[in-house]
Write an enzyme that holds these catalytic residues in place. Structure first.
Site, PDB file in Angstrom:
ATOM      1  CB  SER A 143      -0.962   0.010   1.191  1.00 28.51           C
ATOM      2  OG  SER A 143      -0.247  -0.032   2.397  1.00 28.51           O
ATOM      3  CE  LYS A 156      -3.193   1.390   5.099  1.00 26.53           C
ATOM      4  NZ  LYS A 156      -3.037   0.862   3.731  1.00 26.53           N
TER       5      LYS A 156
END
Length: 795
Positions: free
Chosen positions: A675, A718
């Site tokens: 990611s 996140k």
């Protein structure tokens, strides 16, 4: 007067003067010394070894005081000599002479120090009386030796005779041999004999008690048999013998336990077996323990299910702030249970970072349901028997933790929390997670089999709740039985409300304070949360509040009368300098540095990607403890940039003269995953084009060789981490747009979200200056004529 005599070491015995002993000798040097002495004067010196394990002791391994002895007679056998010897006197070894076959030494006789007094006579009389008492208590000694000691002897002779029959260590015997003062020697022997008499008395007392218990048991067995005979004579043959005394009590408990027919039949068989056993049979204790477990289990006891949905919702809101989806799922569970009467649904599994309230939520569920709450921690369990129990054949066998918890709950429908299910391990004792498969399957656990019970127990009414920090370590078969409910980290606003509504009250009571003594302003509480903690949960925030209250409690205990008010300006007085700034984003836009977003077990976090360019030959250096997947993302990013070099205004062969170094700070922390692809690519492009990256922009997403942005996980964690760090714009792949439903509203309103499908869009948003527009040239590849399929060659 000195004389030269052979010296024979003895391993663990002492020859005292005026005593006779029979010894066996087998060592070559000892045999040679005996043969030589027997042919001449028959005089030898026996000396004790310091270490009895030595086969060939040297003079340094022997004591310096021994016994001069006369060999009375000697019998030779195969490789050994049996000799009768008599001690003559104590001698001191002056020095050793060299001799090939055996030890030879100069010895000097030592005279006893004798002081004639009434005290010595009294000691001698006391010693003979105590010895007679020891013999009466069972001390083992030769009758001739006893008669010899009872005869008239001088104090010195009596002390040596007594020393030879005491049950003491060789070192203590040597000490008596070296004691020249007869009075002191008699006193030492008196003390040693007194200790021996105490041991003999204790042994007799134990033997007496054992005999009494045996006689009592035999008498009870005889009376029990008589009782059975009397009952038979009184025409009571119909009454089962098991119903007498203990057996009748056990049978009554079995009737009241509400067992199924199968289990009750098994229990009655065990009672019958117990009734036919002798009470001294070790197996009787195992059967009693087993029956105690059977009758103690709640086979038919249940907590009443009087579910009030509104009341349950109120209880959940009282105990926990936020967590709307979790509470909604629990209310759904309760609603279905209320309508259907019995619930056979999925097993709930709360997954999230530490300190977000997973375990305490289980207690709230039990309170809302009106059921008992049982918690079992599975962290570190490696033995399958901890779950399913031990077989009854093992000493100290017990049921598994699930059955133990049911027994403690005293009801068969408690809320049963299996805490830290992801920490279960496996080793040579089996796999506990495999043993959980049956217990946590609603289709199977109605007949859960514990190895100890050996009868099925219905777990279908138990509401199982499990907790975990990560899902990766839970085996797939077990994970399939769980309904996963994810807990993300708390936002700053949620932390403030939790601290104000729950933590402050709890810590105020824990530290003995009242509201009239201390007050923490709301602004101070937010200040503590922002500048002294950075975590997904609230445990560290609670510790900081506790620290403040402890310091206030100290001032109150010292006599302070006025109320202490905590404001942002005086927080440092209680907690020291701030640990975290309000934001952790960079202070200015930097070339070659981008901000990524990462997921960890403790929630979300931000990640800085640094890129440095150096003259070189086209190497790509990767540091910061990167995993294989993250390294592959770096290579994919570099390949994408090389194919787009013209578009970025770079020389097509720029990489041949440069080394690119990609580093992710906090190098001691391992990092992995795809990611960070977008952030890595942005940082490399920024370094090559000298174009700064906007410090308030954070990005996450996987990159492909063609520059496509692919979907990633952990969006909620996140995004919360980005909000906590002061980020204003978050770049996400388009496929992740659906994941924003879980993000709290207060976080959504403070952030700008940009959804991208290609790397070009990311660069337009993240770079401070727009890239120069260059027409990209497509690379044409000539297609070969296809014939037979060629095998694929992997690098």
């Amino acid at each position: 007067m000195e004389r030269l005599v052979p010296v024979i070491p003895i391993r663990d015995g002492i020859i005292f003067p005026n005593t006779d002993s029979v010894l066996t000798f087998g060592r070559p040097k000892s045999l040679a010394a005996l043969e030589s002495s027997f042919q001449h004067e028959r005089i030898v010196c026996f000396v004790l070894q310091k270490n009895p394990k030595l086969n060939d002791p040297t003079p340094e391994d022997l004591y310096m005081v021994g016994t001069l002895s006369h060999i009375e007679r000697m019998i030779r056998t195969d490789g050994e000599i049996n000799a009768q010897v008599r001690g003559i006197s104590r001698v001191k070894i002056v020095g050793y002479e060299e001799h090939a076959s055996y030890l030879l030494a100069k010895v000097e006789e030592i005279a006893d120090v004798i002081e004639e007094s009434n005290e010595i006579k009294a000691l001698c009389n006391h010693l003979t009386n105590e010895f007679r008492r020891a013999m009466n208590l069972g001390k083992t000694s030769d009758f001739l030796v006893f008669m010899n000691i009872m005869s008239e002897h001088s104090p010195a002779e009596l002390s040596d005779l007594m020393a030879s029959v005491l049950d003491i260590k060789p070192s203590e015997r040597q000490a008596l041999l070296e004691e020249l003062d007869v009075r002191k020697r008699l006193e030492k022997i008196t003390d040693l004999l007194a200790k021996e008499i105490k041991i003999l008395e204790l042994e007799r007392r134990i033997a007496s008690k054992t005999q009494e218990r045996f006689e009592k048991g035999a008498r009870e067995a005889m009376l029990r048999e008589r009782l059975k005979t009397i009952q038979n004579e009184l025409d009571k043959e119909g009454q089962d013998a098991e119903e007498v005394g203990e057996m009748k009590e056990l049978l009554d408990k079995i009737k009241k336990a509400g067992m199924s027919e199968e289990v009750e039949e098994k229990a009655r068989k065990e009672v019958k077996k117990l009734g036919q056993m002798n009470q001294f049979n070790p197996e009787a204790g195992y059967i009693r323990n087993y029956l105690d477990w059977l009758v103690a289990l709640p086979w038919s006891k249940e907590s009443k299910s009087n579910i009030d949905i509104k009341q349950a919702e109120k209880i959940l809101n009282e105990d926990h702030f936020g967590l709307p989806k979790v509470k909604e799922r629990i209310i759904e569970y309760l609603a279905v249970h209320k309508l259907a009467g019995k619930m056979k649904g999925s097993i709930l599994c709360f997954v999230g970072p530490p300190g977000v309230g997973k375990t305490s939520l289980g207690k709230s569920i039990a309170r809302a349901l009106g059921r008992k709450f049982i918690r079992v921690s599975l962290g570190g369990i490696r033995d399958e028997a901890e779950i399913r129990g031990h077989r009854r054949t093992y000493v100290g066998a017990l049921p598994g933790r699930i059955i133990q918890g049911i027994k403690d709950a005293e009801t068969r429908n408690p809320v049963f929390m299996l805490d830290e299910i992801d920490k279960v391990g496996a080793d040579f004792r089996g796999d506990p997670s495999s043993a959980l498969l049956e217990a946590l399957d609603p289709e199977q656990n109605s007949e859960f089999s514990d190895h100890y019970l050996e009868v099925p127990f219905d777990l279908s009414n138990v509401m199982f709740v499990t907790t975990a920090n990560v899902l990766d370590t839970i085996p797939p078969a077990l994970r399939d039985r769980l309904e996963i409910i994810s807990f993300a980290g708390y936002t700053q606003d949620e932390k403030f409300h939790i601290a104000k509504g729950f933590l402050m009250k709890k810590q105020m009571e824990a530290n003995g304070l009242k509201e009239s003594m201390v007050e923490i302003a709301d602004s101070a509480l937010r200040y503590v949360s922002q500048h002294y903690t950075r975590e997904a949960g609230v445990r560290n925030l609670e510790r900081k509040i506790a620290t403040i209250f402890r310091k206030v409690a100290k001032t109150v205990a010292e006599g302070k009368k006025t109320k202490t008010v905590i404001l942002p300006r005086n927080v440092a007085k209680f907690l020291g300098p701030i640990r975290y700034t309000a934001t952790v984003a960079e202070k200015k836009d930097e070339v070659g540095m981008s901000t990524g977003l990462a997921w960890t077990e403790a929630g979300g976090d931000i990640l800085f990607i640094e890129v440095a360019l150096m003259p070189g030959k086209g190497s790509l250096l990767l540091t910061g403890q990167l995993g294989d997947v993250m390294k592959e993302s770096c290579h994919a990013a570099m390949s994408y940039i090389r194919t787009r070099a013209k578009q970025f205004g770079l020389d097509e062969k720029f990489y041949q003269k440069l080394d690119v170094h990609v580093h992710v700070p906090e190098g001691a922390v391992p990092k992995d995953g795809p990611s960070a692809g977008l952030a890595i690519t942005t940082a490399i492009v920024s370094a090559l084009t000298k174009n700064p990256v906007k410090r308030r922009v954070a990005m996450t997403g996987e990159i492909t060789l063609r520059g496509r942005a692919l979907e990633i996980g952990g969006v909620k964690e996140k995004v919360i981490a980005a909000h906590r760090a002061g980020i204003t714009t978050v770049v996400l792949p388009k496929e992740n747009k659906k994941d924003l439903e879980d993000v709290p509203k207060e976080v959504m309103k403070d952030l700008k979200f940009v959804f991208v499908s290609h790397m070009d869009e990311v660069l337009d948003i993240a770079l401070a200056k727009p890239l120069p527009k260059h027409k990209s040239e497509e690379i044409t590849i000539s297609r070969p004529v296809l014939h037979a399929p060629q095998p694929y060659q992997a690098d």
